[in-house]
Scaffold this active site. Sequence first.
Site, mmCIF file in Angstrom:
data_model
loop_
_atom_site.group_PDB
_atom_site.id
_atom_site.type_symbol
_atom_site.label_atom_id
_atom_site.label_comp_id
_atom_site.label_asym_id
_atom_site.label_seq_id
_atom_site.Cartn_x
_atom_site.Cartn_y
_atom_site.Cartn_z
ATOM 1 N N CYS A 171 0.869 -1.172 0.000
ATOM 2 C CA CYS A 171 0.000 0.000 0.000
ATOM 3 C C CYS A 171 0.903 1.218 0.000
ATOM 4 O O CYS A 171 2.019 1.188 0.509
ATOM 5 C CB CYS A 171 -0.870 -0.021 1.251
ATOM 6 S SG CYS A 171 -1.991 1.381 1.368
ATOM 7 N N TYR A 252 -7.435 6.755 6.892
ATOM 8 C CA TYR A 252 -8.653 5.929 6.861
ATOM 9 C C TYR A 252 -9.325 5.824 8.226
ATOM 10 O O TYR A 252 -10.467 5.403 8.325
ATOM 11 C CB TYR A 252 -8.337 4.543 6.300
ATOM 12 C CG TYR A 252 -7.933 4.620 4.847
ATOM 13 C CD1 TYR A 252 -8.897 4.510 3.849
ATOM 14 C CD2 TYR A 252 -6.615 4.850 4.470
ATOM 15 C CE1 TYR A 252 -8.546 4.611 2.509
ATOM 16 C CE2 TYR A 252 -6.253 4.957 3.130
ATOM 17 C CZ TYR A 252 -7.223 4.827 2.159
ATOM 18 O OH TYR A 252 -6.878 4.937 0.837
#
Lengths: 438, 438, 438, 438
Positions: A171, A252
């Site tokens: 990621c 997030y």
Amino acid sequence: MMKPLKLVVIGGGSSYTPELVEGIIDNQKSLQVSEIWLVDIEKGQEKLAIIEGLSRRMIEKANCPIKIVATLDRREAIKNATYIITQIRVGQLKMRRNDEYISIKHGVVGQETTGAGGFMKALRTIPVMLDICKDIEELAPDAWLLNFTNPAGIITEAILKHSNVNVIGLCNNPINFYKKFAKTYQVPMKDVSINFVGINHLIWITGFYIKGQSRIEDILTGKSDSYEAKNIPDFGWDLEFLQSLKAIPCGYHKYYYQTDQILEKQREEYSRNETRADQVQQVEKELFEIYQNPNVQEKPKALEQRGGAYYSEAAIELIKSIHLDSKKTHTLNVKNNGTIPCLLNDACIEVNCVVENHQITPLQVGSIPPQIRGLLQHVKAYEELTVKAAVTGNRGIALQALTLHPLIPSVDKAKSIFDEMLAVNEQYLSQFDLEIKL
Amino acid sequence: MMKPLKLVVIGGGSSYTPELVEGIIDNQKSLQVSEIWLVDIEKGQEKLAIIEGLSRRMIEKANCPIKIVATLDRREAIKNATYIITQIRVGQLKMRRNDEYISIKHGVVGQETTGAGGFMKALRTIPVMLDICKDIEELAPDAWLLNFTNPAGIITEAILKHSNVNVIGLCNNPINFYKKFAKTYQVPMKDVSINFVGINHLIWITGFYIKGQSRIEDILTGKSDSYEAKNIPDFGWDLEFLQSLKAIPCGYHKYYYQTDQILEKQREEYSRNETRADQVQQVEKELFEIYQNPNVQEKPKALEQRGGAYYSEAAIELIKSIHLDSKKTHTLNVKNNGTIPCLLNDACIEVNCVVENHQITPLQVGSIPPQIRGLLQHVKAYEELTVKAAVTGNRGIALQALTLHPLIPSVDKAKSIFDEMLAVNEQYLSQFDLEIKL
Amino acid sequence: MMKPLKLVVIGGGSSYTPELVEGIIDNQKSLQVSEIWLVDIEKGQEKLAIIEGLSRRMIEKANCPIKIVATLDRREAIKNATYIITQIRVGQLKMRRNDEYISIKHGVVGQETTGAGGFMKALRTIPVMLDICKDIEELAPDAWLLNFTNPAGIITEAILKHSNVNVIGLCNNPINFYKKFAKTYQVPMKDVSINFVGINHLIWITGFYIKGQSRIEDILTGKSDSYEAKNIPDFGWDLEFLQSLKAIPCGYHKYYYQTDQILEKQREEYSRNETRADQVQQVEKELFEIYQNPNVQEKPKALEQRGGAYYSEAAIELIKSIHLDSKKTHTLNVKNNGTIPCLLNDACIEVNCVVENHQITPLQVGSIPPQIRGLLQHVKAYEELTVKAAVTGNRGIALQALTLHPLIPSVDKAKSIFDEMLAVNEQYLSQFDLEIKL
Amino acid sequence: MMKPLKLVVIGGGSSYTPELVEGIIDNQKSLQVSEIWLVDIEKGQEKLAIIEGLSRRMIEKANCPIKIVATLDRREAIKNATYIITQIRVGQLKMRRNDEYISIKHGVVGQETTGAGGFMKALRTIPVMLDICKDIEELAPDAWLLNFTNPAGIITEAILKHSNVNVIGLCNNPINFYKKFAKTYQVPMKDVSINFVGINHLIWITGFYIKGQSRIEDILTGKSDSYEAKNIPDFGWDLEFLQSLKAIPCGYHKYYYQTDQILEKQREEYSRNETRADQVQQVEKELFEIYQNPNVQEKPKALEQRGGAYYSEAAIELIKSIHLDSKKTHTLNVKNNGTIPCLLNDACIEVNCVVENHQITPLQVGSIPPQIRGLLQHVKAYEELTVKAAVTGNRGIALQALTLHPLIPSVDKAKSIFDEMLAVNEQYLSQFDLEIKL
């Protein structure tokens, strides 16, 4: 003595690919890539051709003799691959848009990887990824699979549990923290160390160091600010919250820690038909217009708006560490195996790992404070069920997964959302017997 | 910006110290040590003076302006220390000799760190080491304590459990494997990687790599040989055993895997009054004769016979990693904290650790095969009880510890050995109420 | 509503069977057994016939209309069984004698279930037991298997890991403690409660209660004595040892806690050709002489010398608890599943279990003190390897198992013993490829 | 031989007390209670007097010579107590009403034990309960404390962690399931077995048995219905949800599984000024009117509307099991200690326990399916922080606790609610330094 490096990019027609090609060119001296295979599906043929063209021009300009192959024949590409990057989007941006709109319509967070949206994306994507892995097991069993396909943690967990492929989930979230801190403190990236704990898109920073000196207090007390992802709204963090959390959340986390603000913003975007999916579709359109311009021979600046900044650097640096055995530490999605003792051994976690001797070894994390542990365990249990639902096609398990998610307020909501999503995703969910009404 | 480095060596009169001084001289360019304090007790005054003299001559010859202080004032030495090395031997070699002779007389292995000998050494040593730690807590709370005092794993566990000092347990066993493999494969040490699992003096090698290529099969199949410590007899390993163990034992494993051969050899040495303690006494005598020769200005070659080869390198390299934040991996005795999940969290284990940001983080080991696990858990439980016995002075716990040890065949033997050892160690065991007959 | 109870006894020709038949007769009012099938192999045909005869006479005398069938057709017997008891001895007493003699000859403990003897018995027995389990899976999948076959813990672990049969391991060791304490304190058995922790033939009593009052101190301080098995020498326990152990060992602990005394006694018996196997052979001979006397209509008193006292009561009481759902607590060999957290989840342990709703639920044990933990973990790891060796026929794993055993002093001894045992057990070890010389 | 039973009821002026007195009268033959002490605080003096009067009349009518003492002197009452029941409400119903109103006003669930309401109640109550425990440690160290004070799981965890009192947490939730199933299946309670897993007010039923036959499918498939608590709205459970959950939720699960419906109902009640606290205040008022009627000599029927049905039976049955050592199974709040391995050892859980030998031993639960595990771990981590916040008075920890709760949508909401609650609870929160603005 080093094997010739055949790199395969599945989802090669992605707008991100030029960043990857640029990265390869920049590191070709050490990496000596011999072939890059760009693979896509029929529907992506046009975009693939554009990316192929741009890649050739980039290679040419850099005077870098790497063979480029663009193909729809996935198996041919995989054969004898050394490294395989997966960056696919099953159902394209259109299905992502559906995920977002259905979620928001039902009053819950609509997001690519978190909540109902991430759940649906996982159900669509896991079967395709496991198919790819079957090909890899057969045709390139020693290859390393670097998975960027989102939701990267869930997808990687599915592969770890249901295939024998050497998979690593990647990621760009961690690398962006490194970049941000390096920039803030005006030091090279190698002088930044970060202690991460968590799972993909839900990592907390429990410590960071500039030249070996702890600096986390700078952010916890508001003297500096954290990395903010381009694709997530920024409302700022409450300082008392940060200080008592004793950790820096990632972007997030806003979906969990600022749910009501996020929802308000999303409802407003929804009412204007301008959710993140809409924005991304627009950006993509513009990018491909630039890409197909035969005069463009480099990665355009505009790509940096797309949200995946530095993903190429994360991939290339990892390939370098494995290939050249450079013994560096990377933040990766790997099998837990006791690293975070409060999660199951076969869970996929995102932590710092030493890459050495062509092996990936996590650095021990140990016990985790309750303020982090509770949410982490909850979301991970949801992910475990999501993997199981995707693999078995069992509606009951799917319903349990979605209901369990902390952002879903009730069984009824879970059922309504799931029913509506199933209807529009029918063609991607052959594992579910769609005749049985849930 | 770096703090001036004040190094304190407790047990400075040890015959090993010249190796340490040599190591400092060799690394003075990067380390910039400002002071070395050599501390000893009254009984060791003569040896301390000899070591002080030699150290001064070595420093002088190297033209290396480090201040050398030899003292019996431990607290003065510790004050504001940056790094403290402990290499003491409570009761000197005389008590070690007792440990060996009493053990062998009763028909069990007599060894400095393993079995009844190691047990007795731990009981003598732990109270002294915890006293030293109290001084450190008060006078140099930020100092790093590098403990070489044997049994290093047990001592370090005692400190981890009963003090707040930043302690790291160190042993020259791991570094000798690196040296040996580097020599065998003719590569520099940096090209050797070894996966260790276990506890001090009971570590298994589950993998090793030369330039990133796995070579453990060379030893498991007898194509190459392993490192053999100078202080342990060498009978060779059975190849079928090695192959099914899937790991390379360390030298100290012989006490467990070749107990009968060891016992036979020890009984023979005992009958000749030439156990290891006798040999070491002789070596020491010779060494100090050389050391006090005013013409000697370097570490003599003869020191390498002493058994502690490369201990200095292990220490200096670790200090460099901490002090200069060089992010290297070291094999260290640290708190388990989940790294080896089949041992308790507060156990001291010996594993690879990344030294970074002035922190020591173990590399995750994960699950351990049963052939290793069973012996490891057994010996670690013995160590846990030994620490508890030393700290509480509880005879019952001591009896349980010794009885539990895999090399002690019965409760009766444990009692006889313990009684006899208590008698000769009386002056070192004030924590035990010696009037209560066990 | 209760299913008719068809009881199958595999190894029905055992000299123990009359005790079982007696137990059934005594409980027939509540149990209402409809059929008892006694199964044996061809070699045991003669003994089976004798047992069948005696059983019929016992049933007749008790005026108890239970159908008795003696057969060599195991599958016919198993079909639709409700409860199956396994009490087989692969290789008969002759092979047990070999186990003991080879062990003692090599200077290690020679015993039916502990050490090299138990190891060899496990290798011979596990394949046969798994074959029986295959039949049960096919022909009586809902039956309960009560396994008495020794080493009962290892055999039960093999079945738990490699079959789907509802297996429970049973031993008469726990019930004899209940009997002993009831007798000592002159109370009925229901007034005795005992906390057991451990594995078969290695259980510690950490507490016992007479009418709810703790009385363990009586034994730990020597005011009372513990149960002593008939088949294990009795040297008494050292009181200081007991008090610091804070637990009562079982008889089999002597092999670990009094190894040298045991060895001395065994060497002496060996020199007279009178090991336990010899004694048992003699007892058996005498028993069968009595059994075949047509005037004998009851279980003879002499059977109580045999070592398996109250095994029948253990079995019958368990069957009653399951069949009648009487919600009692039994001490059973079951899957760990977290009950003893320091052992693996799939290990077989011997602990108190509530038998309720046709389910067996262990009472939580929790953490275990180190003096017990170390030996327990060590022996359990040996058992884990033994199961694996028996199932795979892998010589390397077998060698690791035997070497790991705390009573085996070296790799060399393990190899010599194993080689010699393999030779005489050839016909029972088809899983091992005997051509490959270990 | 049995000690005379002195029962102390702290919060004796509670409207529930008559049920308890009734239970004692009904069991006096076996229990032989000698004294009942009813303790309350000054503010509760009037109610205490009414309860005392009624209790005396009940005792008299039953012709049951138990000494009743009503007192404000807690220490005098506790002295030499055998069993102590705590059923206090710090801040009375008025503060509960505040908890509910503030929560609902901010758009989150307002409930006595769940969410922000339970959080605030815990902060108010834990310091008082720990004070009581200090008295018990001093004045009745062997007494058993049966805690009904809500939130019972959190309070019990605080006591387990911060006192040495023999505490057991009790709730009437489990016993009501037994009662309900017994009624549905028309069997006596002893023929009902239930497997519970979870924590107080968050227990799942993973199996239940009528006369040993599994009947859980009856509810999972809608053929029968579950127990519905009087104090929680009943919207029914979705059958697909139940079947895939493979467990029966308890009433309090509605706050998590049907959050939106609950919120809608609560908002409507709030708008009418008729939340649960209002209803309870009304019921209480009516009850005390009846209680003070000198002609009332029995527990009035109306008490059953109050929500705490059968709480007395739960208490009395447990006291009987402990006092008479009747070896029954009870569902209790106890220290986890490995029973539910996915929670910390020192967590308080609600599970079946065998009460034997004056000891409470949980039945092993083992691994828990993810659909249960995720929510359970999340809420338990919140509870851990709540205990810590209450004990330390640390605002940061309190903020983390509330933010972590799955029913709190954001940091901002957590802060607003906490600030407002702190203001009205000022007098009960001396542990928090209220001058520091959070």
